[in-house]
Enzyme design. Structure first.
Site, PDB file in Angstrom:
ATOM      1  N   ARG A 175       0.897  -0.464   0.141  1.00  0.00           N
ATOM      2  CA  ARG A 175      -0.112   0.155   0.675  1.00  0.00           C
ATOM      3  C   ARG A 175       0.794   1.147  -0.136  1.00  0.00           C
ATOM      4  O   ARG A 175       1.760   1.127   0.515  1.00  0.00           O
ATOM      5  CB  ARG A 175      -0.923  -0.016   1.223  1.00  0.00           C
ATOM      6  CG  ARG A 175       0.011  -0.650   2.095  1.00  0.00           C
ATOM      7  CD  ARG A 175      -1.550  -0.799   3.349  1.00  0.00           C
ATOM      8  NE  ARG A 175      -1.694   0.286   4.019  1.00  0.00           N
ATOM      9  CZ  ARG A 175      -0.916   1.158   4.379  1.00  0.00           C
ATOM     10  NH1 ARG A 175      -0.220   0.642   5.781  1.00  0.00           N
ATOM     11  NH2 ARG A 175      -1.816   1.958   5.177  1.00  0.00           N
ATOM     12  N   ARG A 179      -2.410  10.178   3.395  1.00  0.00           N
ATOM     13  CA  ARG A 179      -3.287  11.040   4.550  1.00  0.00           C
ATOM     14  C   ARG A 179      -4.355  12.506   3.947  1.00  0.00           C
ATOM     15  O   ARG A 179      -3.534  12.723   3.965  1.00  0.00           O
ATOM     16  CB  ARG A 179      -2.499  11.225   5.441  1.00  0.00           C
ATOM     17  CG  ARG A 179      -1.823   9.940   6.540  1.00  0.00           C
ATOM     18  CD  ARG A 179      -1.744  10.941   7.534  1.00  0.00           C
ATOM     19  NE  ARG A 179      -0.537   9.774   7.989  1.00  0.00           N
ATOM     20  CZ  ARG A 179       1.202   9.454   9.315  1.00  0.00           C
ATOM     21  NH1 ARG A 179       1.086  11.000   9.521  1.00  0.00           N
ATOM     22  NH2 ARG A 179       1.770   8.569   9.803  1.00  0.00           N
ATOM     23  N   ARG A 258      18.795  -6.704   0.596  1.00  0.00           N
ATOM     24  CA  ARG A 258      19.492  -5.641   0.008  1.00  0.00           C
ATOM     25  C   ARG A 258      20.735  -4.826   1.406  1.00  0.00           C
ATOM     26  O   ARG A 258      20.113  -5.393   2.843  1.00  0.00           O
ATOM     27  CB  ARG A 258      17.899  -4.617  -0.195  1.00  0.00           C
ATOM     28  CG  ARG A 258      17.550  -3.958  -1.600  1.00  0.00           C
ATOM     29  CD  ARG A 258      16.997  -3.103  -1.718  1.00  0.00           C
ATOM     30  NE  ARG A 258      15.861  -2.840  -0.458  1.00  0.00           N
ATOM     31  CZ  ARG A 258      14.902  -1.613  -0.528  1.00  0.00           C
ATOM     32  NH1 ARG A 258      16.423  -0.607  -0.291  1.00  0.00           N
ATOM     33  NH2 ARG A 258      14.466  -1.199   1.367  1.00  0.00           N
ATOM     34  N   ARG A 289      18.738   9.371   1.393  1.00  0.00           N
ATOM     35  CA  ARG A 289      18.041   9.808   2.374  1.00  0.00           C
ATOM     36  C   ARG A 289      19.640  10.419   2.483  1.00  0.00           C
ATOM     37  O   ARG A 289      20.849  10.289   2.415  1.00  0.00           O
ATOM     38  CB  ARG A 289      17.378   9.381   3.626  1.00  0.00           C
ATOM     39  CG  ARG A 289      16.258   8.493   2.508  1.00  0.00           C
ATOM     40  CD  ARG A 289      16.041   7.716   4.089  1.00  0.00           C
ATOM     41  NE  ARG A 289      15.943   6.459   5.120  1.00  0.00           N
ATOM     42  CZ  ARG A 289      15.398   5.633   5.461  1.00  0.00           C
ATOM     43  NH1 ARG A 289      14.419   6.142   6.146  1.00  0.00           N
ATOM     44  NH2 ARG A 289      16.541   4.874   5.946  1.00  0.00           N
ATOM     45  N   GLU A 313      22.502   8.348   2.920  1.00  0.00           N
ATOM     46  CA  GLU A 313      22.176   6.320   2.597  1.00  0.00           C
ATOM     47  C   GLU A 313      22.148   6.727   1.356  1.00  0.00           C
ATOM     48  O   GLU A 313      21.689   6.768   0.293  1.00  0.00           O
ATOM     49  CB  GLU A 313      21.062   6.161   3.352  1.00  0.00           C
ATOM     50  CG  GLU A 313      20.772   5.114   3.252  1.00  0.00           C
ATOM     51  CD  GLU A 313      19.195   4.991   4.478  1.00  0.00           C
ATOM     52  OE1 GLU A 313      19.860   5.499   5.487  1.00  0.00           O
ATOM     53  OE2 GLU A 313      18.787   4.087   4.139  1.00  0.00           O
ATOM     54  N   TYR A 361      11.118  -8.548   8.499  1.00  0.00           N
ATOM     55  CA  TYR A 361      12.665  -6.882   8.732  1.00  0.00           C
ATOM     56  C   TYR A 361      11.286  -7.073   9.999  1.00  0.00           C
ATOM     57  O   TYR A 361      10.281  -7.137  10.310  1.00  0.00           O
ATOM     58  CB  TYR A 361      11.524  -5.805   7.974  1.00  0.00           C
ATOM     59  CG  TYR A 361      11.245  -4.933   8.722  1.00  0.00           C
ATOM     60  CD1 TYR A 361      13.125  -4.252   8.650  1.00  0.00           C
ATOM     61  CD2 TYR A 361      10.886  -3.720   9.130  1.00  0.00           C
ATOM     62  CE1 TYR A 361      13.510  -2.959   9.085  1.00  0.00           C
ATOM     63  CE2 TYR A 361      11.074  -2.714  10.023  1.00  0.00           C
ATOM     64  CZ  TYR A 361      12.562  -1.918  10.119  1.00  0.00           C
ATOM     65  OH  TYR A 361      12.941  -1.363  10.490  1.00  0.00           O
ATOM     66  N   ASP A 363      11.334  -4.124  13.641  1.00  0.00           N
ATOM     67  CA  ASP A 363      11.105  -3.485  14.385  1.00  0.00           C
ATOM     68  C   ASP A 363      11.733  -3.348  15.752  1.00  0.00           C
ATOM     69  O   ASP A 363      11.504  -5.044  15.895  1.00  0.00           O
ATOM     70  CB  ASP A 363       9.546  -2.778  14.429  1.00  0.00           C
ATOM     71  CG  ASP A 363       9.675  -1.300  13.132  1.00  0.00           C
ATOM     72  OD1 ASP A 363      10.976  -0.942  13.086  1.00  0.00           O
ATOM     73  OD2 ASP A 363       8.671  -1.007  12.820  1.00  0.00           O
TER      74      ASP A 363
HETATM   75  P1  FDA Z   1      20.272  -7.731  14.448  1.00  0.00           P
HETATM   76  O1  FDA Z   1      20.980  -7.552  13.723  1.00  0.00           O
HETATM   77  O2  FDA Z   1      20.312  -6.173  15.678  1.00  0.00           O
HETATM   78  O3  FDA Z   1      21.237  -8.574  15.669  1.00  0.00           O
HETATM   79  C1  FDA Z   1      22.190  -9.762  15.046  1.00  0.00           C
HETATM   80  C2  FDA Z   1      23.306 -10.288  15.550  1.00  0.00           C
HETATM   81  O4  FDA Z   1      23.731 -11.459  15.617  1.00  0.00           O
HETATM   82  C3  FDA Z   1      24.020  -8.873  15.096  1.00  0.00           C
HETATM   83  O5  FDA Z   1      24.932  -8.017  16.332  1.00  0.00           O
HETATM   84  C4  FDA Z   1      25.439  -9.594  14.705  1.00  0.00           C
HETATM   85  O6  FDA Z   1      26.447  -9.053  14.736  1.00  0.00           O
HETATM   86  C5  FDA Z   1      25.367 -10.794  15.516  1.00  0.00           C
HETATM   87  N1  FDA Z   1      25.571 -12.266  15.037  1.00  0.00           N
HETATM   88  C6  FDA Z   1      24.949 -12.438  13.306  1.00  0.00           C
HETATM   89  N2  FDA Z   1      25.633 -14.085  12.619  1.00  0.00           N
HETATM   90  C7  FDA Z   1      26.482 -13.885  13.734  1.00  0.00           C
HETATM   91  C8  FDA Z   1      27.437 -15.095  14.211  1.00  0.00           C
HETATM   92  N3  FDA Z   1      27.866 -16.457  13.128  1.00  0.00           N
HETATM   93  N4  FDA Z   1      28.277 -15.335  14.848  1.00  0.00           N
HETATM   94  C9  FDA Z   1      28.663 -14.579  16.204  1.00  0.00           C
HETATM   95  N5  FDA Z   1      27.644 -13.303  16.117  1.00  0.00           N
HETATM   96  C10 FDA Z   1      26.847 -13.236  14.631  1.00  0.00           C
HETATM   97  N6  FDA Z   1      13.734  -0.190  13.991  1.00  0.00           N
HETATM   98  C11 FDA Z   1      12.710   0.199  14.514  1.00  0.00           C
HETATM   99  O7  FDA Z   1      12.106  -0.287  15.424  1.00  0.00           O
HETATM  100  N7  FDA Z   1      12.926   1.659  13.806  1.00  0.00           N
HETATM  101  C12 FDA Z   1      13.677   2.015  13.159  1.00  0.00           C
HETATM  102  O8  FDA Z   1      13.695   2.968  13.576  1.00  0.00           O
HETATM  103  C13 FDA Z   1      14.786   1.284  12.803  1.00  0.00           C
HETATM  104  N8  FDA Z   1      15.654   2.126  11.811  1.00  0.00           N
HETATM  105  C14 FDA Z   1      16.575   1.294  11.062  1.00  0.00           C
HETATM  106  C15 FDA Z   1      16.934   0.688   9.854  1.00  0.00           C
HETATM  107  C16 FDA Z   1      18.011   0.203   8.902  1.00  0.00           C
HETATM  108  C17 FDA Z   1      18.204   0.247   8.114  1.00  0.00           C
HETATM  109  C18 FDA Z   1      17.340  -1.422   9.968  1.00  0.00           C
HETATM  110  C19 FDA Z   1      18.257  -2.295   8.854  1.00  0.00           C
HETATM  111  C20 FDA Z   1      16.452  -1.360  10.400  1.00  0.00           C
HETATM  112  C21 FDA Z   1      15.962  -0.585  10.918  1.00  0.00           C
HETATM  113  N9  FDA Z   1      15.278  -1.259  12.689  1.00  0.00           N
HETATM  114  C22 FDA Z   1      14.101  -0.086  13.258  1.00  0.00           C
HETATM  115  C23 FDA Z   1      15.031  -2.149  13.136  1.00  0.00           C
HETATM  116  C24 FDA Z   1      15.730  -3.098  14.295  1.00  0.00           C
HETATM  117  O9  FDA Z   1      17.014  -2.803  13.346  1.00  0.00           O
HETATM  118  C25 FDA Z   1      15.482  -4.479  14.196  1.00  0.00           C
HETATM  119  O10 FDA Z   1      14.461  -4.488  14.944  1.00  0.00           O
HETATM  120  C26 FDA Z   1      16.826  -5.212  15.396  1.00  0.00           C
HETATM  121  O11 FDA Z   1      18.256  -4.725  14.465  1.00  0.00           O
HETATM  122  C27 FDA Z   1      16.350  -6.546  15.485  1.00  0.00           C
HETATM  123  O12 FDA Z   1      17.335  -7.289  16.368  1.00  0.00           O
HETATM  124  P2  FDA Z   1      17.949  -8.577  16.729  1.00  0.00           P
HETATM  125  O13 FDA Z   1      18.527  -8.907  17.137  1.00  0.00           O
HETATM  126  O14 FDA Z   1      17.072  -9.334  15.664  1.00  0.00           O
HETATM  127  O15 FDA Z   1      19.428  -8.292  14.984  1.00  0.00           O
END
Ligand code: FDA
Length: 385
Positions: A175, A179, A258, A289, A313, A361, A363
């Site tokens: 979508r 607004r 991506r 951005r 970015e 994805y 948050d």
């Molecule tokens: P996350 O990716 O944070 O952590 C995973 C960890 O596992 C990493 O530290 C990585 O190094 C580790 N890892 C992976 N493989 C490994 C291995 N083989 N050995 C050891 N360690 C390993 N959310 C929100 O609420 N508001 C926002 O504005 C944004 N903005 C945003 C911008 C962008 C560009 C992105 C990509 C994402 C957001 N997010 C967000 C989402 C937010 O980043 C997300 O919710 C959290 O990172 C999720 O946490 P996780 O622990 O799932 O993953």
């Protein structure tokens, strides 16, 4: 090994499970992360030249309507009253986003009422039928009409995907909200704000418990270290928040993502753009951005008034060695994910979670909420909670 649980990844998902097991069950947890810092993608640091807090992996705005999550996160940090708003720079003019009555009236040089604007957009959207749209361009036009699509969506989308929108599947957008009020608050959630002392302070508070040991710079797949996959799986329960395809050595193929590239710059001015996030939808700019981090914390009087830090970015498809940011989610990806789900079911006492472990994805509030659920339903019962 003296740990009751090994957690791979110190992002919000991993740290939430670690904190609960350490505090509520009084059991020992080791968290490993291959990066040299805690916190996954939510990690932030003070820019060395300006002291301004920078979100290293892209802007992170906390927002939630989930009361359980809100109560939980407030144990580790307080939040400022920051409310996110985004603007977009098109052909030298700045408009508010998401597209709202202010954007429409400014764009068409008019003073439409909500009903008039709705009628105008509906007539412009008649060019294509949403149900039969053959590609992303046709679908977007069927939702918001050609003029707004060409100004704000077409080139921005092409930059995000490095693909012309006529070549992208219609399903990439579900979508496109418009607004018909002047409300340009980005999020609609009950709670919104930024951690008063920054993300890293919040993340460190979560890990600050005698039962939690964090080991940084440790890769789960590095067999030369004692907490590798080969030495832990089958010996001790594991919560794995790394990439699910990597865990199985890409046996079912690679899931596509991506990634983003960020270009950081310190500028000799106290204010570069007057707001935290400005989109650049036009093709003449390579970036999508610009973030200006000082605006996330207008209450911080210690920030310098003659310098600012910005981050441009850029978006592209991820290679295997890039940071995976957003799941692409093609039909082939969905089939592969199904196959990986079958494999995860066969891994006894290994729990796959977080955005990489589930190829979703999430948050921050969703990652924390799903970690609390995993803790309650799976990890705690296993550890005798
Ligand atoms: P996350 O990716 O944070 O952590 C995973 C960890 O596992 C990493 O530290 C990585 O190094 C580790 N890892 C992976 N493989 C490994 C291995 N083989 N050995 C050891 N360690 C390993 N959310 C929100 O609420 N508001 C926002 O504005 C944004 N903005 C945003 C911008 C962008 C560009 C992105 C990509 C994402 C957001 N997010 C967000 C989402 C937010 O980043 C997300 O919710 C959290 O990172 C999720 O946490 P996780 O622990 O799932 O993953």
């Amino acid at each position: 090994m003296d740990a009751d649980l090994v957690i791979v990844g110190s992002g919000f998902f991993g740290l939430t499970v670690a904190e609960r097991v350490a505090r509520e069950l009084d059991r020992k947890v080791v968290v490993i992360d291959r990066r040299d810092h805690i916190g996954g993608n939510a990690y932030s640091e003070d820019d060395p030249e300006t002291g301004i807090e920078v979100h290293r992996y892209g802007a992170h705005l906390f927002h939630t309507s989930n009361e359980t999550v809100w109560e939980y996160v407030n144990r580790f940090t307080t939040f400022t009253g920051y409310q996110h708003r985004v603007y977009t720079h098109h052909k030298g003019v700045v408009y508010p986003l998401p597209i709202n009555l202010g954007t429409i009236n400014q764009f068409f040089g008019a003073a439409y009422s909500p009903d008039e604007a709705r009628a105008l957009i509906a007539s412009q959207a008649e060019e294509f039928d949403t149900a039969t749209a053959a590609n992303l361009e046709e679908k977007a036009i069927s939702l918001i009409g050609r003029p707004l699509y060409e100004a704000f969506i077409r080139d921005y989308t092409a930059k995000q995907w490095q693909t012309d929108p006529t070549e992208l599947p219609a399903e990439v957008i579900a979508r496109l909200p418009v607004r018909y009020t002047y409300d340009n608050r980005y999020f609609n959630d009950t709670h919104e704000g930024l951690p008063t002392k920054g993300y890293t302070h919040w993340l460190e508070n979560m890990a600050d418990h005698p039962n939690i040991e964090v080991r940084l710079g440790v890769d789960f797949f590095d067999e030369s270290q004692p907490l590798s996959k080969a030495s832990t799986v089958g010996q001790v329960p594991v919560v794995y928040t790394g990439a699910v395809d990597r865990y199985f050595d890409y046996a079912e193929g690679e899931l596509s993502w991506r990634t983003l590239d960020f270009e950081r710059e310190v500028l000799p001015t106290g204010d570069f753009q007057g707001t935290s996030v400005m989109n650049y939808p036009d093709a003449q700019f390579d970036y999508t951005r610009i973030h200006e981090f000082r605006h996330f914390h207008p209450e911080r009087t210690e920030y310098p008034d003659d310098k600012t830090v910005i981050m441009r970015e850029f978006s592209r498809f991820a290679e295997r060695t890039d940071e995976p940011y957003y799941p692409v989610n093609t039909d082939a990806d969905r089939e592969r994910l199904q196959a990986y789900r079958g494999l995860t079911a066969g891994e006894k006492d290994v729990f796959f979670g977080g955005r990489l472990g589930t190829y979703k994805y999430l948050d921050m509030h969703m990652a924390i909420g799903s970690a609390l659920t995993m803790y309650r339903n799976e990890v705690s019962p296993l550890l005798g909670g």
